[in-house]
Design an enzyme around this catalytic site. Structure first.
Site, PDB file in Angstrom:
ATOM      1  N   TYR A 177       1.976   8.206 -10.639  1.00  5.62           N
ATOM      2  CA  TYR A 177       2.903   7.321  -9.885  1.00  5.62           C
ATOM      3  C   TYR A 177       1.769   7.407  -8.159  1.00  5.62           C
ATOM      4  O   TYR A 177       1.823   8.666  -7.784  1.00  5.62           O
ATOM      5  CB  TYR A 177       4.027   7.747 -10.004  1.00  5.62           C
ATOM      6  CG  TYR A 177       4.941   7.639  -8.827  1.00  5.62           C
ATOM      7  CD1 TYR A 177       5.910   6.743  -9.143  1.00  5.62           C
ATOM      8  CD2 TYR A 177       4.788   6.907  -7.322  1.00  5.62           C
ATOM      9  CE1 TYR A 177       6.845   5.814  -8.434  1.00  5.62           C
ATOM     10  CE2 TYR A 177       5.929   6.627  -6.882  1.00  5.62           C
ATOM     11  CZ  TYR A 177       7.196   6.649  -6.533  1.00  5.62           C
ATOM     12  OH  TYR A 177       7.323   5.527  -5.928  1.00  5.62           O
ATOM     13  N   HIS A 183      16.123  12.267   1.951  1.00  4.64           N
ATOM     14  CA  HIS A 183      15.105  11.186   1.620  1.00  4.64           C
ATOM     15  C   HIS A 183      15.898   9.630   1.950  1.00  4.64           C
ATOM     16  O   HIS A 183      15.519   8.768   1.066  1.00  4.64           O
ATOM     17  CB  HIS A 183      14.083  11.597   0.093  1.00  4.64           C
ATOM     18  CG  HIS A 183      13.115  10.605  -0.257  1.00  4.64           C
ATOM     19  ND1 HIS A 183      12.607   9.219   0.856  1.00  4.64           N
ATOM     20  CD2 HIS A 183      11.584  11.073  -0.782  1.00  4.64           C
ATOM     21  CE1 HIS A 183      11.869   9.226   0.004  1.00  4.64           C
ATOM     22  NE2 HIS A 183      10.675  10.310  -0.667  1.00  4.64           N
ATOM     23  N   THR A 232       9.115   1.080  -0.984  1.00  3.08           N
ATOM     24  CA  THR A 232       8.071   1.592  -1.700  1.00  3.08           C
ATOM     25  C   THR A 232       8.092   0.782  -2.965  1.00  3.08           C
ATOM     26  O   THR A 232       8.938  -0.296  -3.901  1.00  3.08           O
ATOM     27  CB  THR A 232       8.549   2.987  -2.077  1.00  3.08           C
ATOM     28  OG1 THR A 232       9.560   2.898  -2.962  1.00  3.08           O
ATOM     29  CG2 THR A 232       8.507   3.590  -0.770  1.00  3.08           C
TER      30      THR A 232
END
Length: 769
Positions: free
Chosen positions: A593, A474, A606
């Site tokens: 979230y 990630h 993001t």
């Protein structure tokens, strides 16, 4: 030694007959080809940088501008308004050009200056246009302001993503703005109102007031603005570094995520053929990326998004460190690393000056599947090092993989374009047995803890029956980048019937030349090294056994029905999640979230949408009370949806809460300033972590003619010990996939139960309309 003899490209011997030279012609030929390829890539890179720098102009337009200026002057029309005559003495004096050629040179220089000025003016104008985001807040079909109308006309005239290269707009994208501290604190406090008691809210407001009144906020904000003036993005580098690379926890489950096959179609059951076609398609996509032939993603085919994250999609690996990991990226690679039955292989996809065809890759993969040799001691569990604790992996890498065969073999994996795992087990989707799909997803998320190379940007997984998926690291980029790769190479090319496979399921075509054999990687893993591998495998096994993962294939309705309710599909799903969590938790709300992208800005990643709001809580309470009328519930749900949409737009346009608070916190640590407000604000638990997987990014999905060609999306592990991770993809007019994860060890959560609550909440919402 034979190996040393073969390694000699050039040698000479002195004899009584003179000096004799020996050449290995094949080796020299490969060296020559490698050099030519390297220079071709450099030239292509230079050409792309030039094209991006002068976009939308073309190099030929400079020559045209010069010729027009010179010809006009020759026929007595001075388009320079007299500047040619002023420049002529300078050209004669400093360049030594004699009349009448000085006039031509002056015209050329002035034309060049005008041409560059026009390009700079265009880029400045584009930057101003892209910095305007008011259009996002004006609903389609309603009254639109004159400013947005003018903006729309100018954007359509000046911005064209169809002719642009991947990075053509990078220099014109605006920088992510630093929000006002007071606005961020106000938004944060409002987001916490439905979650904290009156006493807790009073305490939080007091801490916020102290943060502002004592000058701490002003000081930290000053340094943050200073950074935003020179850094491309004031968030992204710190986000990558502190959220990902400094983390010492295992990245398997905790950070890595997965993507799954298009489960309603099956192009072939031949494992080697599916692996070959998908690998070839991915490599061709990389080739287009390198040439910048991939068009930048855009909103409504008009507003371009940042393409920065694509750069490290291939040939990239996360390298472990004692305190901090680092990302190693290569500009080129000629092989992929393949794992099968506990063994590792190096497979060339570029050989003898050409890219191998899918049928040639299939031949190599099939030879690996046919190879029944046993793995060397410790080799089968080797990838557990990448699944466990980062410090232990860093020490093991330094102690056991810094020299010899281990170093060479590890390099072959870390420097590969990507890793391919040819699994011995099968995976599938059975609508009568949803546990099969759960096992499918778990295998992609973590496997057995040692059959995925978790440090690689992605591991392509091909199961024994031809099903596929991927596991992705990630830190280097976010999921939409992998989603686009998946859509480009799998959804729109591999699964189309009759395109890539013969009737017997094998790849079409026949080998065009010599196909190299896969190279078995050699390992010399000592007993001490094997002990470390075993300890890391125990850590990974304990972690993966604690994952409760469930997939919901919701086919009762989808995007089509949500639109008939005149609601954003994302807001619809988020309200259903709030209602489902309230029911699942016995009447509680939680900090929620939802990931939103900030790629409207340069190097954007993001932002967080705090989906649990006062409005959503009011609707849920009214819904559960049973006392509100349908009209009142519809009013409340629309108010909650409108609030959610506004927050989502705020997050996309740089007016979010969490990234600003995060960067203020980082600055406070650098300045050695203790802030009770930031400490408390940033250490709240996200008990419901959600993310929508984008769908249809490329515009190539033809769901009308191929309605089953929808991606099942992907998911991630639970973020909180007592919460849920929910990834969803609104895949079609009538289908939504939910990937729900939680901890087995937590008595309060159950992924299957929560999935049932989501389906119930979706139906209840639909019934309102």
């Amino acid at each position: 030694m034979a190996e040393a003899h073969q390694a000699v490209v050039f040698a000479f011997n002195i004899t009584d007959q003179g000096i004799q030279f020996e050449f290995d012609k094949d080796a020299l030929h490969q060296v020559w080809r490698s050099g030519v390829r390297a220079y071709k890539k450099r030239y292509a890179g230079f050409k792309n940088r030039l094209r991006n720098g002068i976009y939308p102009a073309k190099p030929g337009s400079l020559l045209t501008t010069m010729l027009v200026m010179i010809l006009a002057t020759m026929f007595g029309n001075d388009l320079s308004l007299g500047y040619v005559k002023l420049l002529n003495p300078v050209v004669v004096k400093y360049l030594g050009v004699v009349p009448p050629h000085d006039t031509y040179v002056s015209c050329a220089l002035i034309a060049c200056g005008l041409w560059l000025s026009a390009i700079l003016l265009y880029k400045q104008l584009i930057g101003c246009l892209l910095a305007y985001h008011g259009w996002m807040y004006e609903a389609h079909g309603r009254s639109i302001s004159w400013r947005t109308k003018v903006w729309s006309v100018l954007v359509k005239l000046l911005v064209s993503c169809k002719r642009a290269g991947l990075y053509s707009f990078q220099g014109a994208l605006p920088r992510l703005p630093v929000p006002n501290v007071d606005d961020t604190i106000r938004r944060y406090l409002v987001s916490m109102e439905p979650l904290l008691s009156d006493d807790q809210m009073a305490e939080m407001r007091q801490l916020a007031d102290e943060f502002k009144s004592k000058g701490t906020a002003k000081k930290l904000q000053f340094y943050l603005r200073l950074k935003s003036w020179w850094a491309p993005n004031y968030v992204s580098d710190w986000w990558e570094e502190f959220v990902y690379l400094y983390s010492r926890d295992p990245i398997m489950v905790n950070s890595n995520y997965y993507g799954i096959d298009a489960i309603f179609v099956r192009p072939t059951r031949v494992q080697a053929a599916r692996a070959a076609n998908v690998s070839w398609s991915m490599l061709q996509y990389w080739r287009k990326l390198s040439r910048e032939e991939v068009k930048p993603l855009s909103i409504n085919d008009t507003v371009p998004l940042c393409s920065w994250q694509y750069e490290r999609l291939f040939a990239t690996t996360r390298i472990p460190g004692d305190e901090r990991d680092r990302i190693m990226h290569l500009n080129d690679a000629k092989h992929i690393a393949v794992y099968h039955a506990g063994r590792y292989f190096k497979v060339y996809f570029y050989y003898a000056g050409r890219w191998l065809e899918p049928c040639e890759l299939e031949q190599q993969f099939q030879s690996i599947l046919n190879d029944k040799s046993a793995p060397s001691a410790g080799e089968a569990d080797l990838a557990a090092l990448t699944a466990g604790e980062r410090r232990i992996w860093a020490r093991a890498r330094r102690d056991f993989f810094s020299r010899g065969a281990n170093r060479t073999s590890l390099d072959a994996i870390e420097r590969a374009a990507f890793v391919l795992a040819l699994d011995e087990e099968s995976a599938d989707y059975d609508p009568e047995d949803d546990s099969q799909l759960d096992r499918f997803a778990k295998s992609l998320l973590h496997g057995n803890g040692c059959n995925r190379w978790f440090d690689k940007t992605f591991t392509l997984v091909v199961f024994a029956n031809g099903r596929i998926g991927f596991n992705a690291e990630h830190s280097w980029a976010d999921a939409p980048v992998l989603s686009q790769l998946w859509e480009e190479t799998v959804i729109t090319s591999d699964i189309v019937p009759g395109v890539g496979y013969n009737s017997d399921g094998h790849c079409k075509g026949s080998p065009k030349g010599t196909v190299p054999n896969p190279i078995r990687l050699q390992w010399d893993l000592s007993a001490s090294c094997r002990d470390v591998i075993s300890s890391q495998l125990r850590v990974a096994t304990n972690l993966l056994n604690d994952v409760d993962l469930h997939l919901v294939v919701h086919t009762q309705f989808g995007k089509g029905a949500m639109k008939t309710c005149r609601m954003s599909p994302d807001a619809f799903v988020q309200l259903a999640l709030q209602l489902a969590y309230f029911r699942d938790s016995g009447g509680q709300f939680c900090l929620t979230y939802e990931a939103s992208m900030t790629r409207l800005f340069r190097e954007g990643r993001t932002e967080t949408v705090r989906s649990c709001t006062n409005q959503s809580c009011e609707f849920v309470r009214a819904m559960e009370s049973g006392n509100a009328s349908k009209a009142e519930l519809i009013r409340l749900v629309r108010a909650a949806a409108d609030k959610h949409q506004t927050m989502y737009r705020d997050a996309m346009t740089g007016k979010g809460v969490d990234r600003h608070l995060f960067t203020l916190y980082v600055v406070s640590k650098y300045c050695k300033i203790q802030s009770p407000f930031l400490e408390k604000a940033l250490h709240c638990q996200w008990k419901l972590s959600t993310s929508q997987t984008p769908h249809g990014q490329t515009g190539k999905l033809d769901l009308r003619n191929s309605p089953d060609s929808i991606s099942a999306g992907g998911g991630f592990g639970p973020v909180s010990e007592d919460g849920y991770g929910v990834s969803y993809i609104i895949a079609g007019e009538d289908t939504i996939f939910f990937h729900i994860s939680s901890r087995v060890s937590c008595d309060l959560t159950n992924s299957r139960r929560f999935g049932d609550q989501i389906c119930r909440a979706l139906q209840d919402l639909k019934n309102l309309f």
